[in-house]
Design an enzyme around this catalytic site. Structure first.
Site, PDB file in Angstrom:
ATOM      1  N   HIS A  65       0.880  -1.176   0.000  1.00 38.76           N
ATOM      2  CA  HIS A  65       0.000   0.000   0.000  1.00 38.76           C
ATOM      3  C   HIS A  65       0.917   1.224   0.000  1.00 38.76           C
ATOM      4  CE1 HIS A  65      -2.264  -2.981   2.466  1.00 38.76           C
ATOM      5  NE2 HIS A  65      -3.358  -2.449   1.984  1.00 38.76           N
TER       6      HIS A  65
ATOM      7  N   ASP B 210       2.486   1.970   3.313  1.00 36.02           N
ATOM      8  CA  ASP B 210       3.459   1.005   3.864  1.00 36.02           C
ATOM      9  C   ASP B 210       4.876   1.440   3.544  1.00 36.02           C
ATOM     10  OD1 ASP B 210       1.191  -0.568   4.264  1.00 36.02           O
ATOM     11  OD2 ASP B 210       1.524  -1.733   2.431  1.00 36.02           O
TER      12      ASP B 210
HETATM   13  C1  XLS Z   1      -7.378  -6.507   4.615  1.00 32.98           C
HETATM   14  C2  XLS Z   1      -6.962  -6.719   3.249  1.00 32.98           C
HETATM   15  C3  XLS Z   1      -5.845  -5.806   2.757  1.00 32.98           C
HETATM   16  C4  XLS Z   1      -5.766  -5.859   1.271  1.00 32.98           C
HETATM   17  C5  XLS Z   1      -5.033  -4.712   0.655  1.00 32.98           C
HETATM   18  O1  XLS Z   1      -8.101  -7.294   5.201  1.00 32.98           O
HETATM   19  O2  XLS Z   1      -6.615  -8.065   3.077  1.00 32.98           O
HETATM   20  O3  XLS Z   1      -4.642  -6.141   3.362  1.00 32.98           O
HETATM   21  O4  XLS Z   1      -5.193  -7.043   0.838  1.00 32.98           O
HETATM   22  O5  XLS Z   1      -5.550  -3.494   1.005  1.00 32.98           O
END
Ligand code: XLS
Ligand code: NI
Ligand code: NI
EC number: 5.3.1.5
Length: 441
Positions: free
Chosen positions: A99, A102
């Protein structure tokens, strides 16, 4: 500088090896069903769980010991990139995902946030020049910051909609710059907590408008990655619009968006929706919409998204069964959207956890490919539906039957000979294949 000095490159050593830092089943070069394990499995590391998360939960502080843990701001962000590429190389993992938040800290305004992102994206791009690891997908985090309290594309506030669009616009630009195979939309705040304050119709229409604008912008800049929707029924929002694959597919179809999207199916999201992982993969597959996978597992005793590393061999086998039947994942991959437990705070656990997940999916691949090659379930299923290959059944599937002809047929029937579905027997065959494969490696 090394962040994981004590860990060497992880190699395949086979199940007899006593070296914890080796693959027991994942043999990247081994050819299974015409392709290497590496190419079938397309593993990916999730940046957020492995480099950003600190192990905190709603009841306790972070526990993770990380060699970059003493740093802050952009220094921290840069160290994480260095550590990330060291881990990618030592695990020889072909992909990673992130993301925006991150990889780089948010600035005090959008311009500053962009500037921070630009610095880190340039650093990542430099690493990618020599690294074999590619970007599976990136995404914009439209859920953590307080501005998304009422949603992002489905917020009641148009400024939040606009701001979210700006973040996705930047995300698509980053994806293009880094050559991402996909771009993910996970709508953690796209839903509602109470209908008493919610215009559901407007929110869903706005969400469709938002996705259409993303499609348009991706085309405008020549981003050729696959756009993916990642369904999840709830958490953090009480009811999320992208509830599961079937619901999200209807939504996409209603707004003519289906040709532009596929699904990123996550195991733990499937179980939260009351489905098996295999169910969600199957629904996506039979509709030509299986794009990528967030490979993890939940906990039967806990009601939320625990994002555990996948170790359940039944689950990995049945997942690989769907993926093989799909002819692979195309531009997608198996992304470990999985985190080490709070008690597994040692940096070595990051390697051990990925090894566990990679070996578990390698076993799944081996077993599933044998099941398919031997037509174990295929033959059973073909036989189970054989009444549709002749007589009235053939009339039904070829569109020649109507309620008149069906009634005439029904009137001639005395007893209908149903046959056993043999569920327990099929499960025991699955066990045999698992055990056989494990002893043959
Ligand atoms: C959360 C989601 C997130 C997505 C990406 O539950 O899995 O991590 O994979 O935003
Ligand atoms: Ni996910
Ligand atoms: Ni999740």
């Amino acid at each position: 500088m090394s962040y994981f000095e004590k860990v060497n490159k992880v190699e395949f050593e086979g199940p007899q090896s006593t070296n914890n830092f080796s693959f027991k089943y994942y043999d990247p070069e081994k050819v299974v069903n015409g392709k290497t394990m590496r190419d079938w499995l397309r593993f990916s590391v999730a940046y957020w769980h492995t480099f950003t998360a600190d192990g905190s939960d709603p009841f306790g502080a972070g526990t993770m010991i990380r060699p970059w843990g003493h740093l802050t701001g952009l220094d921290l962000a840069k160290a994480r990139v260095e550590a990330a590429f060291e881990l990618f190389e030592k695990l020889d993992v072909p992909y990673f995902c992130f993301h925006d938040v991150d990889i780089a800290p948010e600035g005090s305004n959008l311009k500053e946030t962009y500037a921070n992102l630009d610095i880190i994206v340039a650093q990542i791009r430099d690493y990618m020049k020599t690294s074999k690891t590619k970007l599976l997908w990136n995404t914009a985090n439209l859920f953590t910051h307080p501005r998304y309290v009422h949603g992002a594309a489905t917020s009641n506030h148009a400024d939040v909609f606009a701001y979210s669009a700006a973040r996705v616009k930047k995300g698509l630009e980053i994806g293009k710059e880094l050559g991402a195979g996909n771009y993910v939309f996970w709508g953690g705040r796209e839903g509602y907590d109470t209908l008493l304050n919610t215009d559901m119709k407007l929110e869903q229409e706005n969400y469709a408008r938002f996705l259409q604008m993303a499609v348009d912008y991706a085309k405008e800049i020549g981003f050729d990655g696959q756009l993916l929707i990642e369904p999840k029924p709830k958490e953090p929002t009480k009811h999320q619009y992208d509830f599961n694959v079937a619901t999200s597919l209807s939504f996409l179809q209603k707004y003519d968006l289906a040709p532009h999207f596929k699904f990123n199916v996550e195991a733990n999201h499937a179980t939260l929706a009351g489905h098996s992982f295999q169910h969600e993969l199957r629904v996506a597959r039979i509709n030509g919409m299986l794009g990528s996978v967030d490979a993890n597992q939940g906990d039967q005793l806990i009601g939320w998204d625990t994002d555990e590393f996948p170790t359940d061999l039944y689950s990995t086998t049945l997942a690989m069964y769907e993926i093989l039947k799909n002819g692979g994942l195309g531009k997608g991959g198996l992304n470990f959207d999985a985190k080490v437990r709070r008690g597994s705070f040692d940096p070595n656990d990051l390697f051990l956890a990925h090894i566990a997940g990679m070996d578990s999916f390698a076993v799944g691949l081996l077993v599933a490919s044998q099941l398919i090659q031997d037509r174990v379930f295929d033959d059973f299923i073909v036989n189970r539906y054989k009444s549709y290959t002749e007589g009235i059944g053939l009339d039904i599937v070829e569109g020649r039957a109507d309620f008149h002809t069906l009634e005439s047929h029904a009137l001639t029937l005395s007893q209908i000979p149903n046959e056993s579905g043999r569920e327990e027997h099929l499960k025991s065959i699955l066990n045999q294949y698992l055990l056989k494969t494990l002893t043959e490696v």
